[in-house]
Design an enzyme around this catalytic site. Structure first.
Site, short mmCIF file in Angstrom:
data_model
loop_
_atom_site.label_atom_id
_atom_site.label_comp_id
_atom_site.label_asym_id
_atom_site.label_seq_id
_atom_site.Cartn_x
_atom_site.Cartn_y
_atom_site.Cartn_z
CD GLU A 100 -0.90 10.84 19.94
OE1 GLU A 100 -0.66 10.14 18.94
OE2 GLU A 100 -0.56 10.52 21.09
CB SER A 118 2.65 7.02 4.57
OG SER A 118 1.58 6.77 5.44
CD GLN A 164 -2.58 1.08 2.72
OE1 GLN A 164 -2.35 0.20 3.52
NE2 GLN A 164 -3.54 1.96 2.89
N GLY A 165 0.71 2.09 -1.01
CA GLY A 165 1.53 3.30 -1.10
C GLY A 165 0.73 4.56 -0.83
CB SER A 211 3.62 -3.21 5.36
OG SER A 211 3.52 -2.40 6.50
CD GLU A 230 -5.92 0.38 7.48
OE1 GLU A 230 -6.17 1.57 7.20
OE2 GLU A 230 -4.78 -0.08 7.47
#
Lengths: 340, 386
Positions: B370, B128, B125-126, B160, B243
């Site tokens: 957060e 970030s 998964q690209g 990942s 997700e």
């Protein structure tokens, strides 16, 4: 699989909420705090609505329901900081008399409990104090591994001064005899039932504290914006929301385990009470912190819930007490080598 | 309220348990970071596929079993208890496949779904980027139209399996003039494409679990865009929804962890330390609360509701509980807490370290604690944006 309530159960919850808002408003609580007399109307109205007989068999004028039917009503009683012995009469005494009482005891007490004509309070061995003994028609008491159901003619109550004047405590001296005994085998249930019901009430108190605090930080402006827009405030309240919702899940499961008589009910109850005391304790601290100055006044209603919350965190076993029980359980399981 | 399993679900549990018992490798597979470990994990995935246990939640028409969330949760629980290997196919089977089913064209489904299921293609998964983490819409990787291809330049990070995966689905900026959330497209890229370089990043726990992926004039066919060009944000939200709505981590894991902690306390002679007992009691209560909350969530999904911001609550709950549990483990290990050798009193001395450090990732990935708290505060409690 359906871990949820029925429409009827939600409707009863809504009706209870409406009744408590009307008959047990904060203004009414304030009168009690000022030494005002109790209003018998509330209890009677609860009886008419069927709330008091929820767990009493239909043959004795009740609804024949179970802990799952009751748990949302208990939450509501906490949301309203209801000044009545709901835990003792409805969640403990009713079902225990129904399960262990003689025919005479059942005939004598259950219909009156269901209608609201009588209240029963309880004394567990873990505490020297009894709630609302002055208005109770009978006392269910643990003594020497036996249970007794003692009518008010056979016990004396002496008032104790408490921090929360709408939760009145007493010491009692009761005359026990063979005639007052309640059937065997139920001894350990009183404390557990109390712990479970108190967890549910604590969840309701925590919900109310969170609601009040959210409303306050939305309207209170500083630095030209609502204080609830600051992350330092938001994150405390988000943490509270996580704790409270998971605590409710835990207490609901304990209700289910009691209702279905599942073998893990005692463990589920200790987990629920430990968790509910912690969750309520967290918002108890942060609600006052976020209300700041105004929350520290006698004038503001917040402290009705702060003080009831702190009282119930300790009632029927503190978080620490129940965690010790759970640790014992974990080591027991290790000894038995059963992991799945 | 009925928290019990149907006969069909119970039968499924037995089927899964029996199959895993017969097929889970006795020896732990080498780490998926190593070439031989990667191959071994892919073989395991193929075995699951042949056994009918790949993508069990996929509809039958795509080769799945059409399993609902309760059956998925049963599978995950049995999988965990069987000590079965890490699943390197998860990004493909849980995110890309279901996203394709919603937004892909017939041709795209034909092209990729089968390979995802059979583990012939492992996906990464690209999303970030170095400067776009929590603020994903700040991504800068560009794709420019050039004849029959999109030409991609930029960098993805924290990917990942990036170093070994066969494919990556990426968010790229296809219209730099549009506002932040517009002008982004969702594109599938073959990792063998010229101009792509994946460099493993060594994690703090010593593993090489994720990678940074560089795109330098990488030419990708036009037909690889999923959904409309410049509408990739909506596609990505679908992906993140999968997700979020996936059944939560199996609760059985946390009860097992508490039992392990008790075992460790006993081995270290601190079984009767009241503080340690208080921790164990508290962690057991945490695990129970998580279990019941996860069941409540599962029940909502099973009864056709979707999870909104409540999913953020579950994430905060399990990730922070993990951290507390393993912190307690390190403390109970005392002087052995820094030792990795077999001198340690824990059965598997590296276990607590591995779990502890990995738990420190759990409060960061898939939305930091957060960010989750902001979501809860704003969308559950209705507090104003800061």
């Amino acid at each position: 699989m359906k871990f949820d309530f029925t429409d009827e159960q939600y409707a009863l919850r809504d009706a209870a909420r409406e009744l408590f808002e009307k008959e047990s408003s904060p203004a009414r609580l304030r009168e009690l705090w000022g030494g005002g007399a109790r209003d018998a109307r509330l209890w009677r109205a609860m009886g008419e609505m069927g709330l008091l007989g929820l767990m009493i068999p239909e043959q004795f004028g009740g609804m024949g329901g179970d802990e799952v039917d009751l748990v949302l009503v208990l939450e509501e009683s906490g949301r309203a900081a209801l000044p009545e012995p709901v835990i003792e009469t409805v969640a403990i005494a009713g079902p225990m008399i129904a399960a262990g009482g003689s025919d005479d005891q059942k005939q004598e007490w259950l219909p009156r409990l269901a209608s609201g004509d009588a209240k029963v309070t309880v004394q567990v061995e873990a505490s020297p104090f009894v709630v609302d003994a002055d208005i109770a028609d009978a006392l269910l008491i643990e003594k020497d591994a036996a249970l007794h159901l003692v009518p008010s003619t056979h016990f004396d109550a002496a008032a104790i001064q408490t921090e929360d004047p709408s939760r009145r405590l007493f010491t009692v001296t009761a005359k026990l005899s063979d005639a007052t005994r309640l059937g065997g085998g139920l001894f350990s249930q009183m404390f557990l039932r109390g712990a479970w019901a108190t967890a549910a009430v604590l969840n309701g108190i925590a919900m109310r504290l969170l609601e009040m605090t959210v409303a306050h930080v939305k309207s209170r402006q500083q630095f030209g914006r609502p204080v609830g827009s600051f992350q330092a405030v938001k994150h405390k309240l988000a943490s509270a929301a996580v704790l409270i919702e998971s605590s409710r899940s835990c207490t609901w499961y304990a209700a289910y385990a009691l209702a279905k008589d599942l073998p893990d009910a005692p463990v589920a109850i200790s987990a629920a009470k430990a968790y509910a005391s912690e969750a309520e304790g967290y918002i108890n601290t942060e609600a006052l912190q976020c209300h700041a100055g105004i929350g520290f006044t006698w004038e503001h209603d917040l402290h009705f819930w702060l003080k009831r919350g702190r009282a119930l965190e300790q009632a029927y076993g503190s978080a620490r007490h129940h965690r010790a029980i759970l640790a014992h359980h974990v080591f027991d399981e290790l000894d038995r080598g059963s992991e799945r | 309220m009925d928290i019990s399993y149907s006969p069909e679900q119970i039968a499924f549990r037995h089927e899964v348990r029996a199959w895993l018992r017969a097929n889970v490798p006795e020896q732990r597979l080498p780490s998926s970071d190593t070439p031989e470990g990667w191959d071994a994990h892919r073989e395991w995935e193929q075995k699951l596929f042949e056994g009918g246990f790949a993508g069990i939640h996929w509809p039958r028409e795509y080769g799945g079993r059409g399993a609902g969330v309760v059956m998925q949760a049963i599978f995950e629980e049995e999988y965990l208890l069987a000590g079965a290997p890490e699943r390197i196919s998860q990004i493909g089977q849980n995110l890309m496949g279901p996203t394709l089913m919603v937004h892909g064209t017939e041709m795209q489904k034909q092209q990729w779904l089968r390979g995802i299921l059979s583990a012939e293609d492992i996906w990464s998964q690209g999303f970030s980027e170095p400067d776009a983490g929590s603020d994903l819409a700040g991504l800068r990787t560009r794709a420019v139209l050039d004849g029959d291809a999109w030409v991609i330049n930029g960098q993805k990070i924290w990917t990942s399996y990036g170093a070994n995966a066969d494919w990556i689905f990426a968010l790229v900026r296809t219209d730099p003039e549009s506002p932040r959330h517009a002008g982004i497209s969702f594109i599938a890229v073959d990792m063998k494409t010229e101009g792509i370089e994946a460099r493993p990043i060594r994690q703090l726990d010593g593993r090489a679990g994720f990678a940074e992926v560089f795109f330098t004039d990488a030419r990708v066919p036009l037909a690889n865009v999923i959904g409309d060009v410049n509408a990739g944000w909506q596609v990505a939200m679908t992906t993140l929804g999968f997700e979020r709505d996936a059944p939560s981590k199996p609760w059985a894991r946390y009860r097992r962890d508490v039992a392990e902690l008790a075992r460790l306390a006993r081995a270290r002679g601190v079984e009767n330390d009241p503080v340690v007992r208080d921790w164990i009691g508290a962690l057991f209560a945490d695990a129970e609360a998580y279990r019941h909350h996860a069941t409540r969530t599962l029940s909502r999904l099973a009864n056709g509701e979707s999870l909104g911001p409540e999913a953020s609550m579950t994430k905060v709950l399990w990730s922070e509980m993990e951290r507390r549990t393993y912190e307690a483990g390190l403390d109970v290990m005392g002087p052995y807490g820094e030792v990795l050798s077999t001198e340690s009193p824990a059965d598997d001395p590296s276990l607590w370290h591995t779990l502890y450090w990995f738990s420190r990732a759990a409060t960061i990935y898939a939305g930091t604690s957060e960010i989750q708290r902001n979501i809860i505060a704003e969308r559950v409690l209705g507090l104003p944006k800061g």
